[in-house]
Design a protein around this motif. Structure first.
Motif, PDB file in Angstrom:
ATOM      1  N   THR A  65       0.852  -1.187   0.000  1.00  0.00           N
ATOM      2  CA  THR A  65       0.000   0.000   0.000  1.00  0.00           C
ATOM      3  C   THR A  65       0.887   1.236   0.000  1.00  0.00           C
ATOM      4  O   THR A  65       1.750   1.386   0.869  1.00  0.00           O
ATOM      5  CB  THR A  65      -0.904   0.030   1.241  1.00  0.00           C
ATOM      6  OG1 THR A  65      -1.705  -1.163   1.273  1.00  0.00           O
ATOM      7  CG2 THR A  65      -1.824   1.240   1.212  1.00  0.00           C
ATOM      8  N   VAL A  66       0.698   2.109  -0.981  1.00  0.00           N
ATOM      9  CA  VAL A  66       1.482   3.342  -1.096  1.00  0.00           C
ATOM     10  C   VAL A  66       0.499   4.515  -1.149  1.00  0.00           C
ATOM     11  O   VAL A  66      -0.425   4.529  -1.961  1.00  0.00           O
ATOM     12  CB  VAL A  66       2.370   3.334  -2.350  1.00  0.00           C
ATOM     13  CG1 VAL A  66       3.144   4.655  -2.468  1.00  0.00           C
ATOM     14  CG2 VAL A  66       3.332   2.160  -2.315  1.00  0.00           C
ATOM     15  N   GLN A  67       0.705   5.482  -0.256  1.00  0.00           N
ATOM     16  CA  GLN A  67      -0.144   6.667  -0.204  1.00  0.00           C
ATOM     17  C   GLN A  67       0.715   7.912  -0.043  1.00  0.00           C
ATOM     18  O   GLN A  67       1.607   7.941   0.822  1.00  0.00           O
ATOM     19  CB  GLN A  67      -1.137   6.574   0.965  1.00  0.00           C
ATOM     20  CG  GLN A  67      -2.134   5.430   0.849  1.00  0.00           C
ATOM     21  CD  GLN A  67      -3.052   5.352   2.054  1.00  0.00           C
ATOM     22  OE1 GLN A  67      -2.751   5.847   3.119  1.00  0.00           O
ATOM     23  NE2 GLN A  67      -4.202   4.714   1.860  1.00  0.00           N
ATOM     24  N   ASP A  68       0.456   8.914  -0.883  1.00  0.00           N
ATOM     25  CA  ASP A  68       1.158  10.196  -0.774  1.00  0.00           C
ATOM     26  C   ASP A  68       2.678  10.020  -0.746  1.00  0.00           C
ATOM     27  O   ASP A  68       3.382  10.660   0.039  1.00  0.00           O
ATOM     28  CB  ASP A  68       0.699  10.962   0.469  1.00  0.00           C
ATOM     29  CG  ASP A  68      -0.791  11.276   0.437  1.00  0.00           C
ATOM     30  OD1 ASP A  68      -1.304  11.532  -0.661  1.00  0.00           O
ATOM     31  OD2 ASP A  68      -1.426  11.238   1.507  1.00  0.00           O
ATOM     32  N   PRO A 117       5.185   4.769   8.512  1.00  0.00           N
ATOM     33  CA  PRO A 117       5.300   4.817   7.050  1.00  0.00           C
ATOM     34  C   PRO A 117       6.693   5.240   6.610  1.00  0.00           C
ATOM     35  O   PRO A 117       7.373   6.014   7.298  1.00  0.00           O
ATOM     36  CB  PRO A 117       4.243   5.859   6.659  1.00  0.00           C
ATOM     37  CG  PRO A 117       3.245   5.817   7.771  1.00  0.00           C
ATOM     38  CD  PRO A 117       4.052   5.570   9.017  1.00  0.00           C
ATOM     39  N   LEU A 118       7.112   4.728   5.457  1.00  0.00           N
ATOM     40  CA  LEU A 118       8.440   5.024   4.925  1.00  0.00           C
ATOM     41  C   LEU A 118       8.328   5.620   3.528  1.00  0.00           C
ATOM     42  O   LEU A 118       7.412   5.277   2.773  1.00  0.00           O
ATOM     43  CB  LEU A 118       9.277   3.749   4.866  1.00  0.00           C
ATOM     44  CG  LEU A 118       9.671   3.115   6.196  1.00  0.00           C
ATOM     45  CD1 LEU A 118      10.321   1.759   5.964  1.00  0.00           C
ATOM     46  CD2 LEU A 118      10.622   4.034   6.957  1.00  0.00           C
ATOM     47  N   PRO A 119       9.256   6.513   3.161  1.00  0.00           N
ATOM     48  CA  PRO A 119       9.232   7.067   1.806  1.00  0.00           C
ATOM     49  C   PRO A 119       9.305   5.962   0.757  1.00  0.00           C
ATOM     50  O   PRO A 119      10.055   4.988   0.919  1.00  0.00           O
ATOM     51  CB  PRO A 119      10.474   7.959   1.767  1.00  0.00           C
ATOM     52  CG  PRO A 119      10.755   8.288   3.195  1.00  0.00           C
ATOM     53  CD  PRO A 119      10.348   7.071   3.976  1.00  0.00           C
ATOM     54  N   ASP A 142       0.267  -3.522  -8.511  1.00  0.00           N
ATOM     55  CA  ASP A 142       1.208  -2.537  -8.001  1.00  0.00           C
ATOM     56  C   ASP A 142       0.525  -1.192  -7.768  1.00  0.00           C
ATOM     57  O   ASP A 142      -0.331  -0.777  -8.549  1.00  0.00           O
ATOM     58  CB  ASP A 142       2.353  -2.324  -8.996  1.00  0.00           C
ATOM     59  CG  ASP A 142       3.209  -3.558  -9.164  1.00  0.00           C
ATOM     60  OD1 ASP A 142       3.299  -4.339  -8.208  1.00  0.00           O
ATOM     61  OD2 ASP A 142       3.777  -3.743 -10.253  1.00  0.00           O
ATOM     62  N   PRO A 143       0.922  -0.503  -6.704  1.00  0.00           N
ATOM     63  CA  PRO A 143       0.458   0.879  -6.528  1.00  0.00           C
ATOM     64  C   PRO A 143       1.095   1.775  -7.587  1.00  0.00           C
ATOM     65  O   PRO A 143       2.094   1.415  -8.208  1.00  0.00           O
ATOM     66  CB  PRO A 143       0.942   1.238  -5.122  1.00  0.00           C
ATOM     67  CG  PRO A 143       2.109   0.338  -4.884  1.00  0.00           C
ATOM     68  CD  PRO A 143       1.810  -0.937  -5.617  1.00  0.00           C
ATOM     69  N   GLU A 144       0.519   2.947  -7.783  1.00  0.00           N
ATOM     70  CA  GLU A 144       1.061   3.878  -8.769  1.00  0.00           C
ATOM     71  C   GLU A 144       2.509   4.233  -8.447  1.00  0.00           C
ATOM     72  O   GLU A 144       2.886   4.352  -7.291  1.00  0.00           O
ATOM     73  CB  GLU A 144       0.211   5.152  -8.806  1.00  0.00           C
ATOM     74  CG  GLU A 144      -1.190   4.934  -9.364  1.00  0.00           C
ATOM     75  CD  GLU A 144      -1.966   6.228  -9.476  1.00  0.00           C
ATOM     76  OE1 GLU A 144      -1.350   7.301  -9.284  1.00  0.00           O
ATOM     77  OE2 GLU A 144      -3.174   6.167  -9.750  1.00  0.00           O
ATOM     78  N   THR A 145       3.304   4.398  -9.468  1.00  0.00           N
ATOM     79  CA  THR A 145       4.717   4.795  -9.415  1.00  0.00           C
ATOM     80  C   THR A 145       5.622   3.681  -8.878  1.00  0.00           C
ATOM     81  O   THR A 145       6.824   3.903  -8.754  1.00  0.00           O
ATOM     82  CB  THR A 145       4.949   6.067  -8.559  1.00  0.00           C
ATOM     83  OG1 THR A 145       4.844   5.740  -7.155  1.00  0.00           O
ATOM     84  CG2 THR A 145       3.962   7.155  -8.914  1.00  0.00           C
ATOM     85  N   CYS A 146       5.091   2.506  -8.586  1.00  0.00           N
ATOM     86  CA  CYS A 146       5.920   1.423  -8.044  1.00  0.00           C
ATOM     87  C   CYS A 146       5.751   0.156  -8.877  1.00  0.00           C
ATOM     88  O   CYS A 146       4.731  -0.045  -9.531  1.00  0.00           O
ATOM     89  CB  CYS A 146       5.543   1.126  -6.594  1.00  0.00           C
ATOM     90  SG  CYS A 146       5.799   2.499  -5.454  1.00  0.00           S
ATOM     91  N   THR A 147       6.766  -0.693  -8.816  1.00  0.00           N
ATOM     92  CA  THR A 147       6.742  -1.960  -9.543  1.00  0.00           C
ATOM     93  C   THR A 147       7.236  -3.064  -8.619  1.00  0.00           C
ATOM     94  O   THR A 147       8.251  -2.907  -7.940  1.00  0.00           O
ATOM     95  CB  THR A 147       7.647  -1.903 -10.783  1.00  0.00           C
ATOM     96  OG1 THR A 147       7.237  -0.829 -11.626  1.00  0.00           O
ATOM     97  CG2 THR A 147       7.571  -3.211 -11.557  1.00  0.00           C
ATOM     98  N   SER A 148       6.496  -4.159  -8.583  1.00  0.00           N
ATOM     99  CA  SER A 148       6.903  -5.299  -7.759  1.00  0.00           C
ATOM    100  C   SER A 148       7.282  -6.472  -8.651  1.00  0.00           C
ATOM    101  O   SER A 148       6.767  -6.623  -9.758  1.00  0.00           O
ATOM    102  CB  SER A 148       5.781  -5.705  -6.799  1.00  0.00           C
ATOM    103  OG  SER A 148       4.617  -6.056  -7.511  1.00  0.00           O
TER     104      SER A 148
END
Length: 210
Positions: free
Chosen positions: A34-37, A131-133, A159-165
């Motif tokens: 989960t990635v937020q802000d 939370p971590l950057p 994947d959340p936006e801007t990230c790739t797993s």
């Protein structure tokens, strides 16, 4: 508390003949981030238990008390609560690193359960303690240190936006297979000499963010 569905004493009573212990419970797992802000805030995890472990839940969690052969919403709540209420210090067999540093996790939230055929499926959120950057590399592994539970990551959530797993499956070597064969020969009461042997056989999910 640690997941009660596969209490050792109960498994002993339900398993005919000599019980082999490592591994004894098999879980197909589907994790995601989960990635937020611009921050990684937690994990979303799905556990799909094997049919035998699901059967154990019927007895351990007092499911289907009306005896109609069907699990209702009350039963699903029992499974969700039973499998996501953890004792202090128990990490849920979930281990996350950020740029090589272990990340402290919180407690499960928003647990739900459902049946997938004859197998119980549990889904929950696991927040990071802080939370971590969303920068650098995150590495996630799911494993029981004593290898009583065997986790196979069969898929990764979108994947959340801007990230790739990327899923990196465990590929056993000949030496790994020898160790697994030795572990499978242990009785249910015996523990491996290596208290973190499960890490050796773990799949890995790597998350990178722009």
């Amino acid at each position: 508390m640690k997941r009660p569905a596969c209490c050792l004493s109960l498994l002993l009573s339900l398993t005919a003949g000599p019980a082999l212990a490592h591994p004894h419970v098999f879980i197909d797992a589907t994790p995601g981030f989960t990635v937020q802000d611009g921050q990684v805030t937690g994990l979303r995890i799905v556990w799909l238990y094997d049919a035998f472990s699901t059967l154990v839940m019927y007895d351990q969690l007092w499911l289907d008390e009306d005896g109609d052969g069907k699990l209702d919403a009350t039963d699903m709540e029992k499974i969700a609560v039973g499998e996501t209420t953890w004792e202090p210090g128990y990490e849920g067999d979930t281990y996350l690193w950020h740029d090589g540093q272990k990340v402290p996790m919180g407690q499960p939230q928003n647990g739900t359960a459902r049946m997938e055929g004859d197998r119980a499926e549990v889904t929950f959120d696991l927040p990071l303690a802080t939370p971590l950057p969303a920068t650098g590399t995150f590495s996630l592994k799911l494993y029981d240190p004593l290898y009583y539970y065997s986790y196979a990551i069969t898929a990764v959530l979108p994947d959340p936006e801007t990230c790739t797993s990327a899923l990196i499956p465990f590929e056993p070597t000949a030496a790994d297979r020898e160790v697994q064969a030795a572990l499978s020969a242990l009785s249910i009461e015996q523990m491996p000499d290596d208290p973190n042997i499960g890490a050796r056989f773990a799949d890995e999910v790597v998350l990178t963010c722009d």
